[in-house]
Design a protein around this motif. Structure first.
Motif, PDB file in Angstrom:
ATOM      1  N   LEU A 257      -2.202   1.235  -8.078  1.00 50.56           N
ATOM      2  CA  LEU A 257      -3.588   1.262  -7.588  1.00 50.56           C
ATOM      3  C   LEU A 257      -4.519   0.616  -8.612  1.00 50.56           C
ATOM      4  CD1 LEU A 257      -5.907   2.123  -5.713  1.00 50.56           C
ATOM      5  CD2 LEU A 257      -5.851   4.354  -6.865  1.00 50.56           C
TER       6      LEU A 257
ATOM      7  N   ILE B 255     -10.660  -0.025  -0.867  1.00 47.21           N
ATOM      8  CA  ILE B 255      -9.328   0.579  -0.820  1.00 47.21           C
ATOM      9  C   ILE B 255      -9.523   2.082  -0.678  1.00 47.21           C
ATOM     10  CG2 ILE B 255      -7.176   1.019  -2.057  1.00 47.21           C
ATOM     11  CD1 ILE B 255      -7.655  -1.573  -3.622  1.00 47.21           C
TER      12      ILE B 255
ATOM     13  N   ARG C  97     -10.903  -6.200   2.744  1.00 43.21           N
ATOM     14  CA  ARG C  97     -10.104  -5.988   1.533  1.00 43.21           C
ATOM     15  C   ARG C  97     -10.954  -5.632   0.316  1.00 43.21           C
ATOM     16  NH1 ARG C  97      -5.430  -6.720   3.578  1.00 43.21           N
ATOM     17  NH2 ARG C  97      -5.088  -8.208   5.218  1.00 43.21           N
TER      18      ARG C  97
ATOM     19  N   ARG D 187      -4.235  -3.060  -8.339  1.00 41.37           N
ATOM     20  CA  ARG D 187      -4.904  -3.582  -7.134  1.00 41.37           C
ATOM     21  C   ARG D 187      -6.421  -3.593  -7.317  1.00 41.37           C
ATOM     22  NH1 ARG D 187      -3.190  -0.723  -1.731  1.00 41.37           N
ATOM     23  NH2 ARG D 187      -4.366  -2.466  -0.855  1.00 41.37           N
TER      24      ARG D 187
ATOM     25  N   CYS E 286      -1.873  -3.790   6.277  1.00 38.12           N
ATOM     26  CA  CYS E 286      -1.962  -4.827   5.243  1.00 38.12           C
ATOM     27  C   CYS E 286      -1.841  -6.233   5.813  1.00 38.12           C
ATOM     28  CB  CYS E 286      -0.895  -4.597   4.181  1.00 38.12           C
ATOM     29  SG  CYS E 286      -1.200  -3.151   3.153  1.00 38.12           S
TER      30      CYS E 286
ATOM     31  N   VAL F 216      -8.637  -1.380   3.577  1.00 38.63           N
ATOM     32  CA  VAL F 216      -7.199  -1.214   3.356  1.00 38.63           C
ATOM     33  C   VAL F 216      -6.957   0.116   2.647  1.00 38.63           C
ATOM     34  CG1 VAL F 216      -6.667  -3.674   3.385  1.00 38.63           C
ATOM     35  CG2 VAL F 216      -7.322  -2.581   1.223  1.00 38.63           C
ATOM     36  N   TYR F 217      -5.706   0.458   2.468  1.00 39.60           N
ATOM     37  CA  TYR F 217      -5.329   1.765   1.926  1.00 39.60           C
ATOM     38  C   TYR F 217      -4.439   1.632   0.709  1.00 39.60           C
ATOM     39  CZ  TYR F 217      -6.852   3.634   6.437  1.00 39.60           C
ATOM     40  OH  TYR F 217      -7.588   3.971   7.541  1.00 39.60           O
ATOM     41  N   HIS F 218      -4.280   2.780   0.033  1.00 38.39           N
ATOM     42  CA  HIS F 218      -3.281   2.918  -1.022  1.00 38.39           C
ATOM     43  C   HIS F 218      -2.727   4.339  -0.939  1.00 38.39           C
ATOM     44  CE1 HIS F 218      -1.262   1.793  -4.745  1.00 38.39           C
ATOM     45  NE2 HIS F 218      -1.359   3.083  -5.031  1.00 38.39           N
TER      46      HIS F 218
ATOM     47  N   CYS G  69       0.790  -1.233   0.000  1.00 40.05           N
ATOM     48  CA  CYS G  69       0.000   0.000   0.000  1.00 40.05           C
ATOM     49  C   CYS G  69       0.822   1.282   0.000  1.00 40.05           C
ATOM     50  CB  CYS G  69      -0.954   0.023   1.197  1.00 40.05           C
ATOM     51  SG  CYS G  69      -0.136   0.300   2.787  1.00 40.05           S
TER      52      CYS G  69
END
Length: 197
Positions: free
Chosen positions: A126, A81, A78, A129, A71, A102-104, A59
């Motif tokens: 991204l 994002i 999940r 993902r 993560c 979750v993040y990015h 991420c």
């Protein structure tokens, strides 16, 4: 008046956000007055952190683990994002304890003035993902600035191939805010984003 080591300390402290030259001098003075209880432990912590900190390969978060704590957490959702500009924004959202996805981390925003283009950010990663069938939504949590909005539009365009819903954070009146203290842009955004009561 002061030695070069102290001057360098002040100059480095002044580079931190929120510290100007005067505040940096005051901070340096406090560090020097409390050498054993503050300065030495701080310098050791900084040296240890400099060696231990990693950028998460998933991420982009900053952590001492790889993948990062978020993560690696098996309880995270999940399917969503949340896209942020930098790790500080991720940490701010985590403090709220209201988001469990979750993040990015993009690593910045697009800026013609600073020469930051789409290839300088992690937009391509991204998009990859987001192609995962488990991902159903991408939340754009970017600042409500011109560069932030431009970045949001480019990210949205790049996500067009992925079958995900793209949303953004609401903008408008903050909790506890008084209307007469808000700027015109915030009031306009609040009026446009109104919802039933």
């Amino acid at each position: 008046m002061i030695g070069p080591e102290i001057e360098r300390l002040i100059q480095l402290l002044a580079k931190l956000p929120g510290l100007g030259p005067r505040s940096a001098r005051r901070a340096a003075l406090q560090l020097m007055k409390r050498r054993e209880t503050l300065m030495v432990p701080l310098s050791e912590a900084l040296a240890h952190a400099a060696e231990a900190i990693r950028t998460c390969p998933v991420c982009g978060n900053l952590d001492t683990r790889s993948p990062c704590t978020v993560c690696a957490d098996p309880t995270r959702d999940r399917s969503t994002i949340c896209v942020v500009e930098d790790a500080g924004d991720l940490w701010a959202l985590e403090r709220t304890r209201s988001y469990r996805g979750v993040y990015h981390v993009l690593g910045g925003v697009l800026s013609a003035l600073q020469g930051v283009g789409p290839d300088d950010l992690t937009i391509a990663a991204l998009a990859e993902r987001a192609k995962d069938p488990a991902v159903t939504e991408v939340i754009l949590a970017l600042n409500a600035t011109v560069d932030g909005q431009t970045t949001a539009h480019v990210v949205t365009d790049r996500l067009a191939g992925a079958e995900v819903a793209v949303s953004r954070l609401a903008h408008g009146v903050p909790v506890g805010g008084e209307l007469d203290y808000l700027d015109d842009g915030t009031l306009t955004a609040a009026l446009k984003a109104r919802r039933p009561f």
